[in-house]
Design a protein around this motif. Sequence first.
Motif, mmCIF file in Angstrom:
data_model
loop_
_atom_site.group_PDB
_atom_site.id
_atom_site.type_symbol
_atom_site.label_atom_id
_atom_site.label_comp_id
_atom_site.label_asym_id
_atom_site.label_seq_id
_atom_site.Cartn_x
_atom_site.Cartn_y
_atom_site.Cartn_z
ATOM 1 N N GLN A 239 12.065 3.258 17.890
ATOM 2 C CA GLN A 239 12.361 3.944 16.637
ATOM 3 C C GLN A 239 11.420 3.498 15.510
ATOM 4 N N ALA A 240 10.288 2.892 15.889
ATOM 5 C CA ALA A 240 9.371 2.350 14.881
ATOM 6 C C ALA A 240 8.881 3.414 13.902
ATOM 7 N N ALA A 241 8.629 4.623 14.379
ATOM 8 C CA ALA A 241 8.150 5.686 13.490
ATOM 9 C C ALA A 241 9.186 6.015 12.420
ATOM 10 N N THR A 242 10.460 6.052 12.820
ATOM 11 C CA THR A 242 11.540 6.305 11.862
ATOM 12 C C THR A 242 11.640 5.161 10.856
ATOM 13 N N ALA A 243 11.501 3.933 11.356
ATOM 14 C CA ALA A 243 11.558 2.762 10.475
ATOM 15 C C ALA A 243 10.401 2.772 9.476
ATOM 16 N N ALA A 244 9.220 3.154 9.937
ATOM 17 C CA ALA A 244 8.053 3.194 9.052
ATOM 18 C C ALA A 244 8.279 4.160 7.889
ATOM 19 N N GLU A 245 8.918 5.271 8.150
ATOM 20 C CA GLU A 245 9.239 6.228 7.082
ATOM 21 C C GLU A 245 10.169 5.584 6.057
ATOM 22 N N ALA A 246 11.180 4.867 6.550
ATOM 23 C CA ALA A 246 12.190 4.294 5.659
ATOM 24 C C ALA A 246 11.665 3.117 4.851
ATOM 25 N N LEU A 247 10.721 2.374 5.405
ATOM 26 C CA LEU A 247 10.251 1.147 4.769
ATOM 27 C C LEU A 247 9.363 1.396 3.555
ATOM 28 N N ARG A 248 8.801 2.592 3.447
ATOM 29 C CA ARG A 248 7.903 2.923 2.326
ATOM 30 C C ARG A 248 6.791 1.886 2.230
ATOM 31 N N LEU A 249 6.084 1.738 3.313
ATOM 32 C CA LEU A 249 5.096 0.672 3.443
ATOM 33 C C LEU A 249 3.656 1.104 3.189
ATOM 34 N N THR A 250 3.435 2.370 2.822
ATOM 35 C CA THR A 250 2.069 2.841 2.617
ATOM 36 C C THR A 250 1.565 2.480 1.220
ATOM 37 N N ALA A 251 0.260 2.503 1.062
ATOM 38 C CA ALA A 251 -0.340 2.195 -0.236
ATOM 39 C C ALA A 251 0.115 3.187 -1.298
ATOM 40 N N GLU A 252 0.231 4.450 -0.913
ATOM 41 C CA GLU A 252 0.669 5.474 -1.863
ATOM 42 C C GLU A 252 2.072 5.182 -2.385
ATOM 43 N N ASP A 253 2.989 4.848 -1.479
ATOM 44 C CA ASP A 253 4.356 4.533 -1.884
ATOM 45 C C ASP A 253 4.408 3.292 -2.763
ATOM 46 N N LYS A 255 2.113 1.932 -4.601
ATOM 47 C CA LYS A 255 1.521 2.147 -5.933
ATOM 48 C C LYS A 255 2.525 2.846 -6.842
ATOM 49 N N LYS A 256 3.238 3.828 -6.297
ATOM 50 C CA LYS A 256 4.258 4.521 -7.094
ATOM 51 C C LYS A 256 5.357 3.560 -7.541
ATOM 52 N N LEU A 257 5.662 2.583 -6.694
ATOM 53 C CA LEU A 257 6.706 1.610 -7.003
ATOM 54 C C LEU A 257 6.190 0.447 -7.854
ATOM 55 N N ASN A 258 4.895 0.477 -8.191
ATOM 56 C CA ASN A 258 4.266 -0.592 -8.984
ATOM 57 C C ASN A 258 4.319 -1.948 -8.295
ATOM 58 N N LEU A 259 4.270 -1.936 -6.981
ATOM 59 C CA LEU A 259 4.246 -3.186 -6.224
ATOM 60 C C LEU A 259 2.822 -3.608 -5.881
ATOM 61 N N VAL A 260 1.880 -2.671 -5.957
ATOM 62 C CA VAL A 260 0.458 -3.007 -5.880
ATOM 63 C C VAL A 260 -0.214 -2.366 -7.087
ATOM 64 N N ASP A 261 -1.355 -2.907 -7.466
ATOM 65 C CA ASP A 261 -2.014 -2.456 -8.692
ATOM 66 C C ASP A 261 -3.073 -1.389 -8.467
ATOM 67 N N THR A 262 -3.807 -1.499 -7.369
ATOM 68 C CA THR A 262 -4.923 -0.592 -7.130
ATOM 69 C C THR A 262 -4.985 -0.201 -5.665
ATOM 70 N N VAL A 263 -5.157 1.102 -5.401
ATOM 71 C CA VAL A 263 -5.374 1.587 -4.042
ATOM 72 C C VAL A 263 -6.865 1.872 -3.883
ATOM 73 N N VAL A 264 -7.484 1.248 -2.886
ATOM 74 C CA VAL A 264 -8.921 1.414 -2.649
ATOM 75 C C VAL A 264 -9.113 2.497 -1.591
ATOM 76 N N PRO A 265 -9.750 3.625 -1.938
ATOM 77 C CA PRO A 265 -9.952 4.699 -0.958
ATOM 78 C C PRO A 265 -10.801 4.229 0.218
ATOM 79 N N GLU A 266 -10.480 4.742 1.393
ATOM 80 C CA GLU A 266 -11.243 4.423 2.596
ATOM 81 C C GLU A 266 -12.122 5.607 2.993
ATOM 82 N N PRO A 267 -13.169 5.352 3.766
ATOM 83 C CA PRO A 267 -13.987 6.455 4.281
ATOM 84 C C PRO A 267 -13.120 7.392 5.119
ATOM 85 N N MET A 268 -13.537 8.647 5.233
ATOM 86 C CA MET A 268 -12.790 9.577 6.057
ATOM 87 C C MET A 268 -12.713 9.053 7.491
#
Length: 318
Positions: A239-253, A255-268
């Motif tokens: 169920q790791a995929a479901t857990a990953a959704e719930a954890l809000r562990l991405t840089a985008e999430d 940043k919205k929560l103000n838990l990180v200061d800067t998101v550094v874009p990666e190459p495509m």
Amino acid sequence: MRHFLDFEKPIAELEGQIEELRRTTDAGGIDVADEIGKLRDKAEKLLASTYAKLTPWQKAQVARHPDRPKCLAYIAGLIEDFTPLAGDRAFADDQAMVGGLGRFRGQPVMVLGIEKGSDTESRIKHNFGSPRPEGYRKARRLIELAGRFNLPILSFVDTAGAFPGVEAEARGQAEAIARSIEAGLDAPVPFIATIIGEGGSGGAIAIAAADRVLMLEHSIYSVISPEGCASILWRDAGQAATAAEALRLTAEDLKKLNLVDTVVPEPMGGAHREPTGMVEKVGDRIEACLTPLLALDGATLRARRREKFLEMGRTGLV
């Protein structure tokens, strides 16, 4: 040979066709430049569309990509005259936690980081990026040393978490992590942390209690791994995929929560497709964050850092 993730299989097939046609041309066969160009355009469009809609679980896989630049790659690319410092002055030298003195674009700094390794031999040497208590005691020692000599601290975080073995607990893993966090919060010098891959639990924040926390676009940062969360909540790591959704562990999430200061874009396609360029881009972001911090005195840095982390708790977001 490029390593493709499961969700990249259609891209892998197209790039395989391109390589096959290129070999045909090299062997003196017919000119297939037009066909190669069409396939390359198709592959690039597919890559862009795939990475534009990655799920949190897919981002977790990208964060763990075996070819993703690791801590030592960032040190080699950004730190001149790097001199490693070893040992916790109590038990041993933990190879998962690396650190030492060097110069970042002319500025003397203290560098800390967690190294996962890039092949079987180096992964074993660095314990797959899972530090033991002596690693966190080394981190604390180097953070305190940086404060003593007025050296800014740069850290590079890439760990699934601290080593969970019985011997680590016997040697005081929890206290070692807590003391490292305490040292980071109390450091009277600028401190910039960068999440370059995985940021797992207290094992990550032990060297990320910083003035500025940078996070690569496809990195993850969470209190627990998706597999660990799934095993606890559903007793099923599948169920790791479901857990990953719930954890809000991405840089985008985060940043919205103000838990990180800067998101550094990666190459495509992720940092592993252009590692040298990624290292330089991270260096530019670190420099932009470090310059204004150098003008602040130690008391101001400590007060602001303390307030930054206290605010996370006040908002009720963590």
